[in-house]
Write a protein that holds these residues in place. Structure first.
Motif, PDB file in Angstrom:
ATOM      1  N   THR A 269      33.859  54.691  60.610  1.00  0.00           N
ATOM      2  CA  THR A 269      35.108  54.018  60.289  1.00  0.00           C
ATOM      3  C   THR A 269      35.825  54.834  59.213  1.00  0.00           C
ATOM      4  O   THR A 269      35.332  55.886  58.792  1.00  0.00           O
ATOM      5  N   TRP A 270      36.960  54.341  58.758  1.00  0.00           N
ATOM      6  CA  TRP A 270      37.708  55.075  57.734  1.00  0.00           C
ATOM      7  C   TRP A 270      36.954  55.123  56.417  1.00  0.00           C
ATOM      8  O   TRP A 270      37.189  56.001  55.589  1.00  0.00           O
ATOM      9  N   PHE A 271      36.014  54.192  56.205  1.00  0.00           N
ATOM     10  CA  PHE A 271      35.291  54.172  54.933  1.00  0.00           C
ATOM     11  C   PHE A 271      33.858  54.676  55.049  1.00  0.00           C
ATOM     12  O   PHE A 271      33.119  54.660  54.067  1.00  0.00           O
ATOM     13  N   THR A 272      33.458  55.150  56.227  1.00  0.00           N
ATOM     14  CA  THR A 272      32.075  55.635  56.393  1.00  0.00           C
ATOM     15  C   THR A 272      31.756  56.756  55.410  1.00  0.00           C
ATOM     16  O   THR A 272      30.713  56.748  54.748  1.00  0.00           O
ATOM     17  N   LYS A 273      32.655  57.731  55.309  1.00  0.00           N
ATOM     18  CA  LYS A 273      32.388  58.874  54.425  1.00  0.00           C
ATOM     19  C   LYS A 273      32.317  58.455  52.958  1.00  0.00           C
ATOM     20  O   LYS A 273      31.688  59.134  52.139  1.00  0.00           O
ATOM     21  N   LEU A 274      32.941  57.320  52.615  1.00  0.00           N
ATOM     22  CA  LEU A 274      32.920  56.859  51.224  1.00  0.00           C
ATOM     23  C   LEU A 274      31.548  56.299  50.836  1.00  0.00           C
ATOM     24  O   LEU A 274      31.258  56.139  49.649  1.00  0.00           O
ATOM     25  N   GLY A 275      30.717  56.014  51.830  1.00  0.00           N
ATOM     26  CA  GLY A 275      29.379  55.520  51.534  1.00  0.00           C
ATOM     27  C   GLY A 275      28.508  56.538  50.827  1.00  0.00           C
ATOM     28  O   GLY A 275      27.469  56.178  50.266  1.00  0.00           O
ATOM     29  N   ALA A 276      28.928  57.807  50.832  1.00  0.00           N
ATOM     30  CA  ALA A 276      28.165  58.844  50.138  1.00  0.00           C
ATOM     31  C   ALA A 276      28.482  58.897  48.654  1.00  0.00           C
ATOM     32  O   ALA A 276      27.816  59.624  47.912  1.00  0.00           O
ATOM     33  N   TYR A 277      29.479  58.123  48.207  1.00  0.00           N
ATOM     34  CA  TYR A 277      29.924  58.238  46.820  1.00  0.00           C
ATOM     35  C   TYR A 277      29.719  56.949  46.033  1.00  0.00           C
ATOM     36  O   TYR A 277      30.405  56.693  45.050  1.00  0.00           O
ATOM     37  N   THR A 278      28.773  56.127  46.459  1.00  0.00           N
ATOM     38  CA  THR A 278      28.592  54.837  45.806  1.00  0.00           C
ATOM     39  C   THR A 278      28.111  54.960  44.356  1.00  0.00           C
ATOM     40  O   THR A 278      28.363  54.072  43.554  1.00  0.00           O
ATOM     41  N   LEU A 279      27.411  56.047  44.029  1.00  0.00           N
ATOM     42  CA  LEU A 279      26.966  56.196  42.638  1.00  0.00           C
ATOM     43  C   LEU A 279      28.156  56.403  41.707  1.00  0.00           C
ATOM     44  O   LEU A 279      28.151  55.927  40.576  1.00  0.00           O
ATOM     45  N   TYR A 280      29.178  57.096  42.190  1.00  0.00           N
ATOM     46  CA  TYR A 280      30.394  57.257  41.391  1.00  0.00           C
ATOM     47  C   TYR A 280      31.045  55.902  41.128  1.00  0.00           C
ATOM     48  O   TYR A 280      31.517  55.623  40.023  1.00  0.00           O
ATOM     49  N   VAL A 281      31.072  55.067  42.168  1.00  0.00           N
ATOM     50  CA  VAL A 281      31.664  53.739  42.012  1.00  0.00           C
ATOM     51  C   VAL A 281      30.811  52.884  41.091  1.00  0.00           C
ATOM     52  O   VAL A 281      31.319  52.203  40.184  1.00  0.00           O
ATOM     53  N   TYR A 282      29.505  52.921  41.293  1.00  0.00           N
ATOM     54  CA  TYR A 282      28.605  52.070  40.507  1.00  0.00           C
ATOM     55  C   TYR A 282      28.682  52.385  39.018  1.00  0.00           C
ATOM     56  O   TYR A 282      28.800  51.481  38.180  1.00  0.00           O
ATOM     57  N   LEU A 283      28.621  53.652  38.688  1.00  0.00           N
ATOM     58  CA  LEU A 283      28.639  54.036  37.282  1.00  0.00           C
ATOM     59  C   LEU A 283      30.049  53.983  36.695  1.00  0.00           C
ATOM     60  O   LEU A 283      30.236  53.550  35.557  1.00  0.00           O
TER      61      LEU A 283
END
Length: 403
Positions: A269-283
């Motif tokens: 989906t349009w957000f699939t690739k964003l699943g690789a950057y969850t640590l950036y979001v979390y921190l």
């Protein structure tokens, strides 16, 4: 949560690595968005619908993130390369953001009485937990009934007087979800594609939403959802019925986690690739909301009901997407994906390896498999997670160990 340091694909290109599971990347992004959303709306729970929504997704979003983190940690073998990776991607970012959080606390309330790095600040408990869980992976792989043993540890550990040191309450309480993830295989996730699984998932969410309405109206303690404090700290018998209630919430979390995965898109989906950057979001979101909560922002929206919910929801979505952008990741890379190689000693070449005819290039190529690369992004949010993390986990206030 974030892409593993040193991976072949550059983060800025946001391309999905070969062998990555789109369903898991989709799930990690959606779960980390729930983590951010929960921290955004937490101060406005005086509005009844906000309280219900808060209770509802707190019943499953961190257990689901931890389950995925466990699944993506299956290749952890305690080798020197993997331990080094765990230190660089979990321990070092933890220390950096712990210092950032303490700086925000000091600016708001002055210097605290204690500055122990063993006490995680707010959402950083997940990094500590994931680090400890990963180091224990070889042990769980050797046990015959790992999930059963993890459940027993979780339930009985909850009767002990656990402190906030090393987030031990959550490390032990959430342990069954991580160990269950280690025990899952690809074919288990394929079962979620069946029609009956998706119909059942809708039913699970409907029933649990009704349950969330009940416990929110009854103002049931949020500690049952945070999995943090000892059962002995509550006005209820710590053995019975507390253990039964703990097992009930564990079963609810498990059912909702699989229901969530069943309804998560399995295609890109349009957000699939964003699943690789969850640590950036979390921190990144943690520092942002600590500052926002220290400002008059929430005082202005207190008592505004749907307006406050709409505004904070919009902020949560914006912050989640913003922290996934290439330029923000580039600005935060020094803290989220640091490379302090000076912390690690360089090993001398092993003469036996050369004599045995082993191929160092081949060993290097097999050291990191696609699942391991995806695992570093899951795990956290958290919440390797996501964050998806995981989420972050609780959210009653920006203080050490609060979430």
């Amino acid at each position: 949560m974030s892409r593993a340091p040193g991976s072949a694909a550059r983060p800025e290109k946001a391309t999905q690595a070969p062998g990555r599971d789109s369903r898991l990347d989709n799930a990690k992004f959606l779960l980390i968005a729930l983590v951010v959303f929960g921290h955004a709306i937490e101060p406005l729970r005086d509005y009844a619908p906000t309280q219900v929504i808060y209770y509802w997704f707190y019943m499953f979003h961190m257990p689901a993130f931890i389950l995925i983190s466990g699944y993506l940690s299956r290749n952890f073998d305690a080798s020197s390369s993997r331990v080094e990776k765990a230190v660089l991607t979990l321990a070092v970012p933890y220390l950096i953001f712990w210092a950032i959080h303490q700086g925000i606390y000091a600016a708001e309330d002055g210097m605290p009485d204690s500055l122990s790095v063993l006490t995680p600040t707010w959402s950083l408990w997940f990094l500590v937990a994931l680090f400890l869980w990963r180091l224990s992976v070889p042990v769980w792989k050797r046990l015959r009934w790992p999930v059963t043993i993890a459940v027993i540890i979780s339930v009985f550990a909850a009767t002990a007087d656990l402190t906030t040191t090393m987030a031990l309450g959550r490390v032990l309480s959430f342990l069954p979800f991580f160990v269950l993830g280690l025990s899952l295989r690809k074919e288990h996730f394929e079962l979620l594609d069946r029609t009956w699984a998706r119909v059942g998932a809708v039913a699970v969410f409907a029933v649990t939403f009704a349950f969330a309405l009940f416990i929110a109206n009854e103002e049931v303690s949020r500690e049952w959802l945070f999995w943090r404090e000892s059962l002995s700290d509550r006005d209820i018998d710590p053995i019975l019925p507390s253990m039964a209630i703990r097992l009930t919430f564990m079963a609810i979390a498990l059912a909702m986690s699989f229901a969530f995965l069943a309804l998560t898109p399995k295609k890109k989906t349009w957000f699939t690739k964003l699943g690789a950057y969850t640590l950036y979001v979390y921190l990144g979101h943690g520092a942002f909301f600590l500052i926002l909560k220290a400002s008059p922002f929430y005082e202005y929206f207190e008592g505004t009901g749907p307006v406050g919910l709409a505004v904070t929801t919009s902020i949560a979505v914006a912050v989640t997407l913003l922290l996934c952008t290439p330029w923000v990741r580039k600005a935060l890379k020094w803290a989220v994906e640091p490379q302090p190689q000076w912390l690690l000693r360089s090993d001398e070449p092993a003469p036996k390896a050369a004599m045995s005819g082993s191929n160092p290039a081949e060993e290097a190529s097999t050291a990191e498999r696609p699942e391991a690369a995806q695992g570093s992004a899951a795990a956290g949010p958290a919440p390797d997670g996501s964050p998806a993390g995981p989420s972050s986990g609780g959210g009653e206030g920006p203080r050490p160990g609060a979430s």
